[in-house]
Design a protein around this motif. Structure first.
Motif, PDB file in Angstrom:
ATOM      1  N   ILE A   1       8.591   7.510  -2.814  1.00 33.77           N
ATOM      2  CA  ILE A   1       7.275   7.099  -2.325  1.00 33.77           C
ATOM      3  C   ILE A   1       7.418   6.760  -0.845  1.00 33.77           C
ATOM      4  N   ARG A   2       6.697   7.474  -0.025  1.00 40.26           N
ATOM      5  CA  ARG A   2       6.804   7.301   1.430  1.00 40.26           C
ATOM      6  C   ARG A   2       5.875   6.183   1.908  1.00 40.26           C
ATOM      7  N   PRO A   3       6.384   5.235   2.691  1.00 43.42           N
ATOM      8  CA  PRO A   3       5.520   4.167   3.197  1.00 43.42           C
ATOM      9  C   PRO A   3       4.807   4.585   4.478  1.00 43.42           C
ATOM     10  N   LYS A   4       3.881   3.777   4.911  1.00 37.84           N
ATOM     11  CA  LYS A   4       3.283   3.943   6.227  1.00 37.84           C
ATOM     12  C   LYS A   4       4.265   3.356   7.240  1.00 37.84           C
ATOM     13  N   ASP A   5       4.514   4.072   8.327  1.00 36.93           N
ATOM     14  CA  ASP A   5       5.527   3.598   9.276  1.00 36.93           C
ATOM     15  C   ASP A   5       4.986   3.463  10.695  1.00 36.93           C
ATOM     16  N   ASP A   6       3.676   3.186  10.802  1.00 32.13           N
ATOM     17  CA  ASP A   6       3.116   2.952  12.126  1.00 32.13           C
ATOM     18  C   ASP A   6       3.045   1.451  12.384  1.00 32.13           C
TER      19      ASP A   6
END
Length: 409
Positions: free
Chosen positions: A159-164
């Protein structure tokens, strides 16, 4: 019948409960509700209350921020004990990596009521760990970890997180039927059932230990052509003497030894000969090992269900501080969680981004003005240097003649 259905629905609404709704909106009062772990001593980092450098709403976006680089962070709070054996469990919070995090955690841990909060540390047993974890460009994931029979089990899906640098809402829903959902910004990004997506239990089936591939089973799809023979002229050396090489005129056999020409690749060399391949007439396909029910497997209706939990906390390591946590929610009401998410994230996220973009535009203009001013100053300095270095006018013919007469006198 309709009355009974309505009564059941009303009972469900009444039974739904919010166990923790922490918004950090009452000033420093949060420090009395949250317990700082002293386990890490001087290496422990401090949380501070802030809405950050950019935000959507000055009040709604107040949260606690990691404030020191390369520190361990341990902070937890207690709530009314809950059991999710017969109802949903929802964990929800917002996290904002304002510092554009390079390596650090952004997750929460759910504990049972036995945790000694002032001594919480990385090895403290927990029930669920959930949230984003980032360390480098290739290691970015959303953890969903359940404790089952004393062992922590990681989700098998990626599961890819938000990385901004903006605020994002993370939600984990665990249902009584042992299914789950992971939402980011109130949008479902993953779902499934606990038994399939974690290795809690042994496999349902195993390879039959009594089954063996028959000795006459031919699983070669292709075989050598028995009628294909190697050409008579195939075997030639891989390297040959260079026909253009010449013995140097000054070569002395007695002193230099017997002269040998350099070796070069043989253009006629074809490599190792192999017969061509043909379909195997005896091919039976790939042998599949038969499977049987695994005698060690047994379904378990208790997976993902806990008799009691009453503490949630942050147990983190961050290289670069600046992460802001807010809107920590623990409930058994899925719809209420979505409603609160809309109220505290959806309503402010656009304004937060707008403020950030306005700040970036202001910074851009400031840099342009500074660059322009610096350029003008440099041009002025160049003009002054040119004025200081201006040569005298050349003498006229009359002035030259006067000078010559003067010299003669």
């Amino acid at each position: 019948m309709k009355a009974l259905t309505l009564l059941i629905a009303l009972i469900g609404v009444v039974a739904a409960e919010v166990f923790l709704d922490e918004r950090f909106s009452d000033g420093d009062a949060w420090e009395k509700r949250w317990i700082q772990s002293t386990n890490k001593g001087e290496t422990a980092g401090k949380f501070v209350l802030t809405h950050g450098k950019f935000y959507g709403d000055a009040e709604k976006d107040l949260g606690i921020q990691t404030s020191q680089d390369a520190r361990f962070y341990g902070l937890s709070t207690k709530f009314k004990p809950l059991s999710n054996k017969d109802k949903p469990l929802v964990l929800q919070f917002t996290v904002k990596h304002e510092q554009n995090i390079d390596c650090g955690g952004g997750y929460v841990k759910l504990f049972d009521c036995s945790l000694q909060q002032d001594d919480m540390h990385g090895d403290s047993p927990y029930l669920i760990m959930f949230g984003p974890d980032i360390c480098g460009p290739s290691n970015k994931k959303v953890h969903v970890i359940f404790n089952y029979k004393g062992k922590n089990h990681l989700i098998k899906k990626e599961i890819r997180p938000k990385d901004d640098v903006y605020t994002h809402l993370y939600t984990l829903i665990v249902k009584p039927d042992q299914t789950y959902e992971v939402l980011i910004d109130n949008e479902k990004v993953e779902s499934g059932d606990l038994e399939s997506d974690w290795d809690f239990l042994p496999a349902k089936t195993i390879k039959d230990p009594a089954a063996k591939k028959p000795e006459d089973w031919d699983d070669r799809a292709k075989i050598d052509d028995p009628e294909d023979t190697k050409p008579a002229d195939w075997d030639v050396p891989e390297h040959i003497a260079d026909p253009e090489a010449k013995k140097p005129e000054d070569w002395d056999d007695e002193m230099d030894g017997e002269w040998e020409p350099a070796m070069i690749d043989n253009p006629a060399f074809k490599g190792e000969w192999k017969p061509k391949q043909i379909d195997n007439p005896a091919y039976k396909g790939v042998w599949v090992h038969p499977e049987i029910d695994n005698p060690e497997y047994a379904p378990d209706a208790s997976i993902g269900k806990y008799d009691e939990s009453c503490i949630i906390g942050f147990d983190l390591w961050q290289v670069k501080s600046g992460t802001i946590f807010d809107n920590v929610l623990v409930t058994d009401d899925i719809e209420e969680a979505k409603k609160i998410g809309d109220e505290l994230w959806t309503a402010t996220s656009k304004a937060e981004k707008k403020m950030k973009e306005a700040q970036e535009e202001e910074d851009r203009k400031k840099l342009e003005e500074e660059a322009k001013s610096k350029k003008e100053d440099n041009e002025d300095d160049d003009d002054e240097d040119e004025d200081d270095a201006e040569p005298s006018k050349p003498a006229t013919p009359a002035e030259d003649a006067d000078s010559a007469d003067h010299d003669e006198l």
